[in-house]
Design a protein around this motif. Sequence first.
Motif, PDB file in Angstrom:
ATOM      1  N   PHE A 233      -1.503  -5.749  37.731  1.00 15.83           N
ATOM      2  CA  PHE A 233      -0.114  -6.164  38.400  1.00 15.83           C
ATOM      3  C   PHE A 233       0.855  -5.144  38.719  1.00 15.83           C
ATOM      4  O   PHE A 233       1.941  -5.217  39.301  1.00 15.83           O
ATOM      5  CB  PHE A 233       0.214  -7.207  37.338  1.00 15.83           C
ATOM      6  N   LYS A 234       0.498  -3.871  38.082  1.00 14.63           N
ATOM      7  CA  LYS A 234       1.560  -2.689  38.258  1.00 14.63           C
ATOM      8  C   LYS A 234       2.857  -3.243  37.638  1.00 14.63           C
ATOM      9  O   LYS A 234       3.766  -3.143  38.072  1.00 14.63           O
ATOM     10  CB  LYS A 234       1.533  -2.368  39.492  1.00 14.63           C
ATOM     11  N   VAL A 235       2.821  -3.610  36.298  1.00  7.24           N
ATOM     12  CA  VAL A 235       4.151  -3.836  35.750  1.00  7.24           C
ATOM     13  C   VAL A 235       3.958  -3.308  34.201  1.00  7.24           C
ATOM     14  O   VAL A 235       2.993  -2.821  33.771  1.00  7.24           O
ATOM     15  CB  VAL A 235       4.102  -5.585  35.683  1.00  7.24           C
ATOM     16  N   ILE A 236       5.060  -3.501  33.623  1.00 11.32           N
ATOM     17  CA  ILE A 236       5.085  -3.363  32.021  1.00 11.32           C
ATOM     18  C   ILE A 236       5.386  -4.411  31.382  1.00 11.32           C
ATOM     19  O   ILE A 236       6.282  -4.977  31.536  1.00 11.32           O
ATOM     20  CB  ILE A 236       6.235  -2.015  31.587  1.00 11.32           C
ATOM     21  N   SER A 237       4.292  -4.982  30.467  1.00  7.51           N
ATOM     22  CA  SER A 237       4.834  -6.234  29.794  1.00  7.51           C
ATOM     23  C   SER A 237       5.139  -6.075  28.336  1.00  7.51           C
ATOM     24  O   SER A 237       4.929  -4.907  27.816  1.00  7.51           O
ATOM     25  CB  SER A 237       3.352  -7.168  30.078  1.00  7.51           C
ATOM     26  N   SER A 238       6.128  -6.863  27.844  1.00  6.49           N
ATOM     27  CA  SER A 238       6.716  -6.827  26.615  1.00  6.49           C
ATOM     28  C   SER A 238       6.609  -8.197  26.112  1.00  6.49           C
ATOM     29  O   SER A 238       6.652  -9.196  26.765  1.00  6.49           O
ATOM     30  CB  SER A 238       8.063  -6.224  26.548  1.00  6.49           C
ATOM     31  N   GLN A 239       6.300  -8.263  24.948  1.00  6.72           N
ATOM     32  CA  GLN A 239       6.467  -9.615  24.108  1.00  6.72           C
ATOM     33  C   GLN A 239       7.669  -9.489  23.198  1.00  6.72           C
ATOM     34  O   GLN A 239       8.062  -8.964  22.553  1.00  6.72           O
ATOM     35  CB  GLN A 239       5.271  -9.434  23.145  1.00  6.72           C
ATOM     36  N   VAL A 240       8.398 -10.831  23.283  1.00  6.41           N
ATOM     37  CA  VAL A 240       9.305 -10.918  22.851  1.00  6.41           C
ATOM     38  C   VAL A 240       9.243 -12.459  21.543  1.00  6.41           C
ATOM     39  O   VAL A 240       8.648 -13.463  22.122  1.00  6.41           O
ATOM     40  CB  VAL A 240      10.711 -11.107  23.565  1.00  6.41           C
ATOM     41  N   THR A 241       9.872 -12.130  20.472  1.00  5.70           N
ATOM     42  CA  THR A 241       9.939 -13.224  19.525  1.00  5.70           C
ATOM     43  C   THR A 241      11.137 -13.997  19.717  1.00  5.70           C
ATOM     44  O   THR A 241      12.298 -13.545  19.631  1.00  5.70           O
ATOM     45  CB  THR A 241       9.666 -12.892  18.131  1.00  5.70           C
ATOM     46  N   LEU A 242      11.121 -15.342  19.884  1.00  7.12           N
ATOM     47  CA  LEU A 242      12.556 -16.240  20.143  1.00  7.12           C
ATOM     48  C   LEU A 242      13.021 -16.500  18.869  1.00  7.12           C
ATOM     49  O   LEU A 242      12.516 -16.032  17.910  1.00  7.12           O
ATOM     50  CB  LEU A 242      11.847 -17.566  20.925  1.00  7.12           C
ATOM     51  N   ASP A 243      14.259 -17.005  19.038  1.00  7.67           N
ATOM     52  CA  ASP A 243      15.252 -17.365  17.872  1.00  7.67           C
ATOM     53  C   ASP A 243      14.526 -17.816  16.717  1.00  7.67           C
ATOM     54  O   ASP A 243      14.869 -17.614  15.600  1.00  7.67           O
ATOM     55  CB  ASP A 243      16.311 -17.934  18.289  1.00  7.67           C
ATOM     56  N   ASP A 244      13.626 -18.936  17.039  1.00  8.47           N
ATOM     57  CA  ASP A 244      12.885 -19.619  16.109  1.00  8.47           C
ATOM     58  C   ASP A 244      11.870 -18.668  15.272  1.00  8.47           C
ATOM     59  O   ASP A 244      11.206 -19.244  14.179  1.00  8.47           O
ATOM     60  CB  ASP A 244      12.127 -20.733  16.437  1.00  8.47           C
ATOM     61  N   LYS A 245      11.625 -17.516  15.526  1.00  4.69           N
ATOM     62  CA  LYS A 245      11.004 -16.522  14.670  1.00  4.69           C
ATOM     63  C   LYS A 245       9.473 -16.510  14.601  1.00  4.69           C
ATOM     64  O   LYS A 245       8.609 -15.603  14.276  1.00  4.69           O
ATOM     65  CB  LYS A 245      11.308 -15.994  13.369  1.00  4.69           C
ATOM     66  N   THR A 246       9.096 -17.486  15.597  1.00  2.00           N
ATOM     67  CA  THR A 246       7.558 -17.707  15.769  1.00  2.00           C
ATOM     68  C   THR A 246       7.070 -17.562  17.227  1.00  2.00           C
ATOM     69  O   THR A 246       5.783 -17.289  17.189  1.00  2.00           O
ATOM     70  CB  THR A 246       6.934 -18.940  15.124  1.00  2.00           C
ATOM     71  N   THR A 247       7.864 -18.344  18.054  1.00  2.00           N
ATOM     72  CA  THR A 247       7.323 -18.598  19.335  1.00  2.00           C
ATOM     73  C   THR A 247       7.236 -17.160  20.080  1.00  2.00           C
ATOM     74  O   THR A 247       8.294 -16.391  19.851  1.00  2.00           O
ATOM     75  CB  THR A 247       8.411 -19.293  20.195  1.00  2.00           C
ATOM     76  N   LYS A 248       6.306 -16.713  20.717  1.00  4.34           N
ATOM     77  CA  LYS A 248       6.327 -15.625  21.453  1.00  4.34           C
ATOM     78  C   LYS A 248       6.195 -15.585  22.986  1.00  4.34           C
ATOM     79  O   LYS A 248       5.802 -16.800  23.378  1.00  4.34           O
ATOM     80  CB  LYS A 248       5.031 -15.007  21.133  1.00  4.34           C
ATOM     81  N   GLN A 249       7.175 -15.185  23.444  1.00  7.41           N
ATOM     82  CA  GLN A 249       7.170 -15.097  25.030  1.00  7.41           C
ATOM     83  C   GLN A 249       6.989 -13.427  25.641  1.00  7.41           C
ATOM     84  O   GLN A 249       7.054 -12.755  25.142  1.00  7.41           O
ATOM     85  CB  GLN A 249       8.693 -15.622  25.381  1.00  7.41           C
ATOM     86  N   TYR A 250       6.888 -13.717  27.020  1.00  8.18           N
ATOM     87  CA  TYR A 250       6.501 -12.491  27.745  1.00  8.18           C
ATOM     88  C   TYR A 250       7.380 -12.073  28.851  1.00  8.18           C
ATOM     89  O   TYR A 250       7.588 -13.102  29.572  1.00  8.18           O
ATOM     90  CB  TYR A 250       4.940 -12.564  28.137  1.00  8.18           C
ATOM     91  N   VAL A 251       7.791 -10.863  28.861  1.00  5.95           N
ATOM     92  CA  VAL A 251       8.727 -10.697  29.844  1.00  5.95           C
ATOM     93  C   VAL A 251       7.978  -9.222  30.709  1.00  5.95           C
ATOM     94  O   VAL A 251       7.158  -8.664  30.132  1.00  5.95           O
ATOM     95  CB  VAL A 251       9.886 -10.293  29.644  1.00  5.95           C
ATOM     96  N   PHE A 252       8.293  -9.197  32.091  1.00  5.32           N
ATOM     97  CA  PHE A 252       7.566  -8.147  33.065  1.00  5.32           C
ATOM     98  C   PHE A 252       8.619  -7.340  33.542  1.00  5.32           C
ATOM     99  O   PHE A 252       9.450  -7.989  34.141  1.00  5.32           O
ATOM    100  CB  PHE A 252       6.558  -9.038  33.821  1.00  5.32           C
ATOM    101  N   ASN A 253       8.375  -6.012  33.661  1.00  8.58           N
ATOM    102  CA  ASN A 253       9.268  -5.131  34.550  1.00  8.58           C
ATOM    103  C   ASN A 253       8.295  -4.570  35.277  1.00  8.58           C
ATOM    104  O   ASN A 253       7.052  -4.062  35.030  1.00  8.58           O
ATOM    105  CB  ASN A 253       9.981  -4.307  33.533  1.00  8.58           C
ATOM    106  N   LEU A 254       8.981  -3.743  36.430  1.00  6.33           N
ATOM    107  CA  LEU A 254       8.492  -3.004  37.543  1.00  6.33           C
ATOM    108  C   LEU A 254       7.896  -1.450  36.373  1.00  6.33           C
ATOM    109  O   LEU A 254       8.773  -1.086  35.896  1.00  6.33           O
ATOM    110  CB  LEU A 254       9.122  -2.578  38.649  1.00  6.33           C
ATOM    111  N   LYS A 255       6.881  -1.165  37.029  1.00 10.03           N
ATOM    112  CA  LYS A 255       6.472   0.183  36.335  1.00 10.03           C
ATOM    113  C   LYS A 255       7.306   1.262  36.991  1.00 10.03           C
ATOM    114  O   LYS A 255       7.779   1.276  37.965  1.00 10.03           O
ATOM    115  CB  LYS A 255       4.807   0.598  36.566  1.00 10.03           C
TER     116      LYS A 255
END
Length: 255
Positions: A233-255
């Motif tokens: 997808f020509k992006v940089i993906s990151s994983q973030v942990t939510l405040d509940d400290k267990t749920t993971k979500q993903y965010v994407f930025n342009l390369k």
Amino acid sequence: MIKLKNITAGYNKVEVIKNINIEFEEGSITSIIGKNGCGKTTLLKTSANLLKPFKGEIRLGDKDIFSIPKKELAKKLSFLPQLRAVPNITVYNLVMHGRYPYLGFSRTPQKKDKELVQKAIEDMGLNQYINKNIYELSGGQRQKVYIAMLLAQDTDIIFLDEPTTYLDINQQLEILEIIKRLKEMAKTIIMVVHDLNNALSYSDKICLMDRGEIVICDTPQNVFESREIDRVFKVISSQVTLDDKTTKQYVFNLK
Ligand code: ADP
């Protein structure tokens, strides 16, 4: 279990998906992701026997899928396409469509069919809309009606083509939670999902496609760590942990 072996398929002799080898596991959610036009819908339709492949084999349990009569197959797998005209029909009657593979020659619904339709409508929280025409409903409610229809069809395998596209964020999450409930009912879900965060957060397996081929099909964590999403997808993906400290979500930025 549904297994594709060396599947090549497309339209008018043009190959769109090539040499696909994949197995969709029972009681799990698999999301197919990839850029527009890479062949996701073609893979979904071929897997559901709606598009005949140029070559290869599809096994449904111990059977060759092409040998199963259409009506029998409709008791084993259901398919919700992406773009649907809004028919002039009530909620009840649309959900009853899910029972068609089970109706006899007279096409008259029996007590069991009516009960299952009623239950599917209740399960989706649509009781108050039962006699409404579906064009009177919101996009999210309408999607629930279609899922109620799939529940009434009562298949072990469910294919969904972009079930959350065009819905607002609240409706998207509601539909994804419903899809999770379908999995808890031991159903096998195979879906095309546009939103990468939704796909990665809600699936057991992610199949990433690129130009008609499967790049990787693995757990969301392994697919994320492979960095193949970033490459495709020509992006940089990151994983973030939510405040509940267990749920993971993903965010994407342009390369
Ligand atoms: P995706 O779901 O990843 O966006 P599709 O499987 O819909 O991709 O389409 C893959 C390719 O196949 C595209 O180039 C598209 O134009 C082509 N295609 C899709 N459906 C048809 C069709 N019915 N007839 C001819 N070509 C098609």
